[in-house]
Design a protein around this motif. Structure first.
Motif, mmCIF file in Angstrom:
data_model
loop_
_atom_site.group_PDB
_atom_site.id
_atom_site.type_symbol
_atom_site.label_atom_id
_atom_site.label_comp_id
_atom_site.label_asym_id
_atom_site.label_seq_id
_atom_site.Cartn_x
_atom_site.Cartn_y
_atom_site.Cartn_z
ATOM 1 N N PRO B 92 0.728 -1.230 0.105
ATOM 2 C CA PRO B 92 -0.251 -0.011 -0.163
ATOM 3 C C PRO B 92 0.583 0.988 0.295
ATOM 4 C CG PRO B 92 -0.547 -1.409 2.025
ATOM 5 C CD PRO B 92 0.497 -1.786 1.334
ATOM 6 N N GLN B 93 1.927 1.203 0.650
ATOM 7 C CA GLN B 93 3.280 2.616 0.858
ATOM 8 C C GLN B 93 3.271 3.094 -0.897
ATOM 9 O OE1 GLN B 93 3.372 -0.004 2.786
ATOM 10 N NE2 GLN B 93 3.859 0.739 4.647
ATOM 11 N N GLY B 94 3.495 1.800 -1.173
ATOM 12 C CA GLY B 94 3.988 1.987 -2.188
ATOM 13 C C GLY B 94 3.754 2.682 -3.646
ATOM 14 N N ILE B 95 1.546 2.315 -4.115
ATOM 15 C CA ILE B 95 0.222 2.503 -4.402
ATOM 16 C C ILE B 95 0.409 3.836 -4.400
ATOM 17 C CG2 ILE B 95 -1.749 2.828 -4.829
ATOM 18 C CD1 ILE B 95 -1.250 0.367 -5.311
ATOM 19 N N ILE B 96 0.500 4.396 -2.789
ATOM 20 C CA ILE B 96 -0.030 5.902 -2.139
ATOM 21 C C ILE B 96 1.184 7.062 -2.484
ATOM 22 C CG2 ILE B 96 0.681 5.353 0.296
ATOM 23 C CD1 ILE B 96 -2.113 7.569 -0.648
ATOM 24 N N LEU B 97 2.698 6.749 -2.244
ATOM 25 C CA LEU B 97 3.361 7.366 -2.724
ATOM 26 C C LEU B 97 3.683 7.178 -4.457
ATOM 27 C CD1 LEU B 97 6.540 6.124 -0.360
ATOM 28 C CD2 LEU B 97 4.487 7.806 -0.283
ATOM 29 N N ILE B 141 2.781 20.061 -5.593
ATOM 30 C CA ILE B 141 3.285 19.484 -4.737
ATOM 31 C C ILE B 141 1.971 19.036 -3.286
ATOM 32 C CG2 ILE B 141 5.269 18.485 -3.074
ATOM 33 C CD1 ILE B 141 6.960 19.777 -5.091
ATOM 34 N N GLY B 142 2.253 20.179 -2.957
ATOM 35 C CA GLY B 142 1.178 20.587 -1.249
ATOM 36 C C GLY B 142 -0.515 19.494 -1.251
ATOM 37 N N PHE B 143 -0.682 20.756 -2.621
ATOM 38 C CA PHE B 143 -2.076 20.668 -3.146
ATOM 39 C C PHE B 143 -2.457 18.830 -3.323
ATOM 40 C CE2 PHE B 143 -3.577 24.360 -4.508
ATOM 41 C CZ PHE B 143 -3.775 25.180 -3.580
ATOM 42 N N SER B 144 -1.727 18.813 -4.394
ATOM 43 C CA SER B 144 -1.572 17.417 -4.651
ATOM 44 C C SER B 144 -1.496 15.550 -3.292
ATOM 45 C CB SER B 144 -0.417 16.344 -5.965
ATOM 46 O OG SER B 144 0.448 16.783 -5.396
ATOM 47 N N THR B 145 -0.660 16.312 -2.491
ATOM 48 C CA THR B 145 -0.284 15.747 -1.511
ATOM 49 C C THR B 145 -2.283 15.085 -0.316
ATOM 50 O OG1 THR B 145 0.638 16.640 -0.284
ATOM 51 C CG2 THR B 145 2.763 15.951 -0.886
ATOM 52 N N THR B 146 -2.448 16.277 0.068
ATOM 53 C CA THR B 146 -3.308 15.752 0.608
ATOM 54 C C THR B 146 -5.069 15.359 -0.119
ATOM 55 O OG1 THR B 146 -2.424 18.641 0.917
ATOM 56 C CG2 THR B 146 -4.891 17.385 1.918
ATOM 57 N N LEU B 147 -4.791 15.907 -1.199
ATOM 58 C CA LEU B 147 -5.672 15.700 -2.343
ATOM 59 C C LEU B 147 -5.395 14.666 -2.347
ATOM 60 C CD1 LEU B 147 -6.507 19.007 -5.099
ATOM 61 C CD2 LEU B 147 -8.112 17.982 -2.661
ATOM 62 N N VAL B 210 2.275 13.568 4.649
ATOM 63 C CA VAL B 210 2.764 12.340 3.077
ATOM 64 C C VAL B 210 3.393 11.502 3.796
ATOM 65 C CG1 VAL B 210 5.320 11.758 2.247
ATOM 66 C CG2 VAL B 210 3.794 14.201 1.391
ATOM 67 N N SER B 211 3.788 12.076 5.447
ATOM 68 C CA SER B 211 4.155 10.787 6.650
ATOM 69 C C SER B 211 2.887 10.042 6.666
ATOM 70 C CB SER B 211 5.116 11.109 7.109
ATOM 71 O OG SER B 211 4.795 12.565 8.304
ATOM 72 N N TYR B 214 1.542 8.170 4.512
ATOM 73 C CA TYR B 214 2.013 6.614 4.858
ATOM 74 C C TYR B 214 2.046 5.500 6.097
ATOM 75 C CZ TYR B 214 6.070 3.570 4.719
ATOM 76 O OH TYR B 214 7.702 2.918 4.615
ATOM 77 N N VAL B 215 1.770 6.616 6.727
ATOM 78 C CA VAL B 215 0.962 5.934 7.885
ATOM 79 C C VAL B 215 -0.250 5.157 7.805
ATOM 80 C CG1 VAL B 215 0.905 5.098 10.484
ATOM 81 C CG2 VAL B 215 2.828 7.210 9.061
ATOM 82 N N LEU B 216 -1.243 6.409 7.123
ATOM 83 C CA LEU B 216 -2.821 5.391 7.263
ATOM 84 C C LEU B 216 -2.858 4.955 5.966
ATOM 85 C CD1 LEU B 216 -4.504 9.332 8.674
ATOM 86 C CD2 LEU B 216 -3.810 6.745 10.044
ATOM 87 N N PHE B 217 -2.531 4.938 4.787
ATOM 88 C CA PHE B 217 -3.497 4.711 3.895
ATOM 89 C C PHE B 217 -2.984 3.216 4.015
ATOM 90 C CE2 PHE B 217 -2.555 2.862 -0.282
ATOM 91 C CZ PHE B 217 -4.065 3.658 -0.929
#
Lengths: 230, 223
Positions: B92-97, B141-147, B210-211, B214-217
């Motif tokens: 899952p970490q691979g997917i979200i990152l 970067i900020g918008f896309s990480t949050t969204l 991002v972190s 990484y943890v929640l996804f």
């Protein structure tokens, strides 16, 4: 009726807050005048809201670890109480702003932060209602709760300090504590903070118990239906 | 397969998919272009030029709505069965990152195209171009990480676009305010040291988001 010691403490402290807050002497300051007494009601609302929302996040994290529906019930109850405290904080703050700054709402980072906090938790409630499956609802709303709270924290604690503000405690304006919160006011203020926080925990506990009772009634109802159908 | 390699191949897959069905990308480009055109026409109708603060605000609001729409589809596009297939293949970490990186690239492209067209139509009062581009980079970067994370949550709740908006707006506001401030400084040509606080805070918020993703996804993925 037997009450736990902290509930008795809560009642005593709140009665003291109301009576002492309205009757004890306060420093005479220009503009603020007697409205300074609102300090005992407005500021503890925010402390209470943050404490209770933090509790909600802690229970959400524990839910993700253990997947126990009771933990989720508690997280939701706490979020609801947090919203209630936030609304009361907004109401007391708006009334205070009207009489000291001259307007119901001023463009101020702290006020906007409070409004956004309310939006986040309203979105949390809407998200919960949009999910049907109970387990999925608990898990996804727990994830959103943790995610949103962690982005709320920089908003409430870092952003206001970077910008100028009318609100005490940031942007060059010192907090109340540094000069106007004199020792007499502390005598009421600290008990008030503890009292309101305890009240928040109490409300949360009651609403959690109502949820637990509903859950049990549903379970009993279904077993009864099964027995009758046989 | 290492995480880095996994992310690389997933990003390659995303780009390939996007390239094969170009309508989504073209749709987003058209979306931003037509929004800019609407702004141009409606502001011209008033017979007065935009003052610089309004110029800045309108640009970021256009970008916000574009990014909500562009990123919202990152989990909606995938068919249900395909998720189960990924589940067996990658972490899952691979997917979200990979989604975050891919969405950042996409947003950067959209923001730059939007910026170009926006300055073409509504003139460009920016004085410090490098700082403005830096704020666009941070914004993308900020918008896309949050969204990305929020769209993952919304996709579990039936891909509701209203839900996507209400879940993401409150979370994104602090970032948006900070970005507007940086870009306002860039427009006024202020000393760069005066926006370093905001840039650092933005980077910190990005790191937190991002972190957290990484943890929640993985929890989101499992349900």
């Amino acid at each position: 009726m037997k009450l736990a010691w902290w509930k008795i403490l809560c009642i005593v402290l709140l009665v003291y807050t109301v009576i002492g807050g309205l009757l004890l002497s306060v420093p005479r300051l220009p503009i603020l005048n007697e409205s300074i007494r609102n300090l005992y009601f407005h500021v503890p609302m925010w402390f209470g809201m943050l404490a209770i929302m933090f509790m909600s996040v802690v229970y959400s994290i524990r839910y993700l670890q253990k997947s126990d529906p009771k933990l989720d019930d508690f997280a939701v109850s706490a979020a609801h109480t947090g919203i209630l405290f936030g609304l009361l904080g907004l109401a007391t703050g708006m009334a205070w702003a009207r009489y000291t700054w001259g307007d119901w709402w001023v463009n101020d980072p702290k006020l906007n932060g409070a409004a956004i906090g309310m939006l986040i938790y309203s979105a949390y409630v809407v998200l919960r209602n949009s999910l049907e499956d109970e387990q999925q609802r608990a898990r996804i709303s727990a994830i959103y709760n943790i995610f949103a709270f962690s982005t709320l924290v920089p908003l409430l604690f870092i952003l206001p300090r970077l910008t100028d503000s009318l609100h005490p405690g940031n942007g060059g304006n010192p907090g109340f504590s540094s000069y106007d919160l004199d020792n007499k006011m502390r005598l009421v203020f600290y008990p008030a903070v503890i009292g309101w926080m305890l009240l928040g925990v109490w409300i949360t506990q009651v609403s959690y118990r109502v949820k637990a009772w509903q859950r049990r009634r549903e379970e009993v109802g279904t077993t009864k239906a099964v027995v009758h159908s046989r | 397969m290492g995480l880095i390699q996994e992310i690389q191949s997933l990003i390659y897959k995303e780009i390939l998919l996007e390239w094969r069905q170009r309508y989504a990308l073209n749709g987003m480009l058209l979306y931003i272009v037509s929004t800019v055109l609407i702004c141009y026409m409606s502001f011209n109708l008033r017979g007065s030029a935009m003052n610089p603060p309004t110029w800045n605000t309108v640009y970021w609001i256009i970008l916000l709505f574009t990014s909500v729409n562009a990123v919202a589809k990152s989990f909606m596009q995938e068919r249900y069965g395909r998720f189960i297939y990924y589940y067996t293949l990658v972490s899952p970490q691979g997917i979200i990152l990979s989604k975050i990186v891919y969405n950042s690239l996409l947003m950067l492209l959209l923001a730059l195209v939007g910026y170009g067209f926006y300055s073409l139509m509504l003139s460009n009062p920016v004085q410090d171009h490098l700082l403005f581009l830096c704020s666009i980079l941070l914004g993308a970067i900020g918008f896309s990480t949050t969204l990305t994370m929020v769209s993952g949550i919304a996709s579990k709740a039936g891909n509701n676009s209203v839900l996507m908006a209400i879940l993401s707006f409150p979370v994104i506001i602090p970032m948006l305010l900070m970005l507007m401030k940086v870009s306002k400084n860039a427009m006024d040509g202020l000393d760069r040291a005066s926006s370093s606080d905001e840039i650092l805070t933005l980077l910190a918020i990005n790191a937190i988001v991002v972190s957290l993703s990484y943890v929640l996804f993985p929890y989101l993925w499992r349900s």
